[in-house]
Scaffold this motif. Sequence first.
Motif, short mmCIF file in Angstrom:
data_model
loop_
_atom_site.label_atom_id
_atom_site.label_comp_id
_atom_site.label_asym_id
_atom_site.label_seq_id
_atom_site.Cartn_x
_atom_site.Cartn_y
_atom_site.Cartn_z
N THR A 1 -11.95 95.49 163.23
CA THR A 1 -13.32 95.12 162.86
C THR A 1 -13.86 94.02 163.76
N ILE A 2 -13.05 92.99 163.98
CA ILE A 2 -13.48 91.87 164.82
C ILE A 2 -13.68 92.32 166.26
N ILE A 3 -12.72 93.08 166.78
CA ILE A 3 -12.80 93.53 168.17
C ILE A 3 -14.01 94.42 168.39
N GLY B 1 -18.95 94.22 155.90
CA GLY B 1 -17.80 93.73 156.66
C GLY B 1 -16.48 93.91 155.95
N GLY B 2 -16.44 93.57 154.65
CA GLY B 2 -15.20 93.73 153.90
C GLY B 2 -14.77 95.17 153.77
N ALA B 3 -15.75 96.07 153.52
CA ALA B 3 -15.42 97.49 153.38
C ALA B 3 -14.90 98.06 154.70
N VAL B 4 -15.53 97.68 155.80
CA VAL B 4 -15.08 98.17 157.11
C VAL B 4 -13.68 97.66 157.43
N ALA B 5 -13.42 96.39 157.11
CA ALA B 5 -12.08 95.82 157.37
C ALA B 5 -11.01 96.56 156.56
N ASP B 6 -11.36 96.96 155.33
CA ASP B 6 -10.40 97.70 154.52
C ASP B 6 -10.14 99.09 155.09
N ALA C 1 -13.17 89.78 157.29
CA ALA C 1 -11.93 90.28 157.89
C ALA C 1 -10.94 89.17 158.21
N VAL C 2 -11.41 87.93 158.26
CA VAL C 2 -10.57 86.83 158.75
C VAL C 2 -9.33 86.62 157.89
N ALA C 3 -9.52 86.56 156.56
CA ALA C 3 -8.38 86.29 155.68
C ALA C 3 -7.33 87.39 155.80
N GLY C 4 -7.78 88.64 155.88
CA GLY C 4 -6.83 89.74 156.03
C GLY C 4 -6.07 89.67 157.33
N LEU C 5 -6.75 89.27 158.39
CA LEU C 5 -6.08 89.18 159.69
C LEU C 5 -5.03 88.08 159.68
N ILE C 6 -5.38 86.92 159.12
CA ILE C 6 -4.41 85.81 159.06
C ILE C 6 -3.20 86.20 158.23
N ALA C 7 -3.44 86.89 157.09
CA ALA C 7 -2.33 87.31 156.24
C ALA C 7 -1.38 88.25 156.96
N GLY C 8 -1.89 88.97 157.95
CA GLY C 8 -1.04 89.91 158.68
C GLY C 8 -0.24 89.28 159.80
#
Length: 427
Positions: free
Chosen positions: A72-74, A60-65, A113-120
Amino acid sequence: MALPKVFWLFWCGQTIGRLGTLAPAFLVLYLEQEGLVSPGTTPLVVGLFGAGIVLSGLVGGAVADLIGPRRTIIAAQPVTAVMALLFAYAHHVLLLCVLALITGFLSAVDRPAVAGLIAGIVPQEQFSKAYSLFLVGFNIGMSLSPVLSGFLLAVRPSALFVVWAAGSLLYAALVYALPADRLPPRGRRPGGTSAFAAAARGITEPFRTPVLVAFLVLTFLLACIYLQVNSALPLDMRESGLTSGDIGVVLAVNAVLSVLLLPLVPRFVKGMRDQVPLVIASGLIAIGFSGNSLAGSIVSYTVATLVWTLGEVFWAPMSATFIADRAPEGRSGSYQGSYFFAWNAAFVVGGPAGLAVANSHGYEALWTSVLVLGAVVTLGFCLLPRLAGFERGDSNSLARTGKSGAGQAGADSNATPSEKSLARETR
């Protein structure tokens, strides 16, 4: 300063998604209630679901990057909906095993992916506030999900999967309305190291410091105890005469108490040495789960749940803090990932092993084994200060000398509260 509206859109989406997600405990109850698998096959299904969750942490983390957290979530949610609906019509044991592996993976692939999405979508100074509120929504969904699942299992079992599919699609629709991902430039990193090489080195880094290796092994063993909540515990409660609705209420007590008590932990543990909260947590979890051997009613199971929930409340923030405080600068994500892997690996071993012991020797033997294992884990945490790297200065020194392979030294004292809370999401 108020959080942006897009954050609340995401908050609603993930809360609905968690509310609809079928917990492994109710997957076990569904399979056995409908007679779809034999008691001997249930551990295999639980293990495959857990294997999917373990893989999701690594992938999950690699795909989000690579493609962005929003994408990734969608991408994961429509596939989750299809797999959930297939579960409602699957009757062959091989298909059920395949679906367990896939849905286990999809149920947790969005978490990195959640933390990265919130940061954005929120300003940097509001990140901690936003992530804390995200966890509140997460736990609201997890609190209500057992109650809803217990009701549906008693009234119309196939509706469990329809609700799961609907929740996933609503989650995707609300996240789709968020701003597009801001992807990093493609190519190589500034230091001349490729992204894949840097990620691979970071993954192995925590396993080079003795105290962290010991911590991760003890974490795995403790998770083998805790994760009986998703396998043996609901079956034990049913054997004692509790209905599906009763089981849902007991498990909901855990999630509700976690929301109420977690904010009190930092004040309570202030001034304690780093291993003390871990010792308290492991002891309470062991006592609470072993107390199920004396339970036989909804009241007594609730009392046992109260005890191991107190242990979980200590464990959730302080275990993540233990890791974050020993992570060299710039390596918090990799170190938290090692925790995620160690905890979720117990899905593959702990759940099936607990069911195997219960089926062979009975639930009393299982809960006695839990007490013994818990005592070993508690003793292990007591001995952590004797290992190299326990003191934060020692960890930094190991990093500087290359013994941990960490590159630049320094404990991650700037780790955000969100990083310290990521472990709560794996449960």
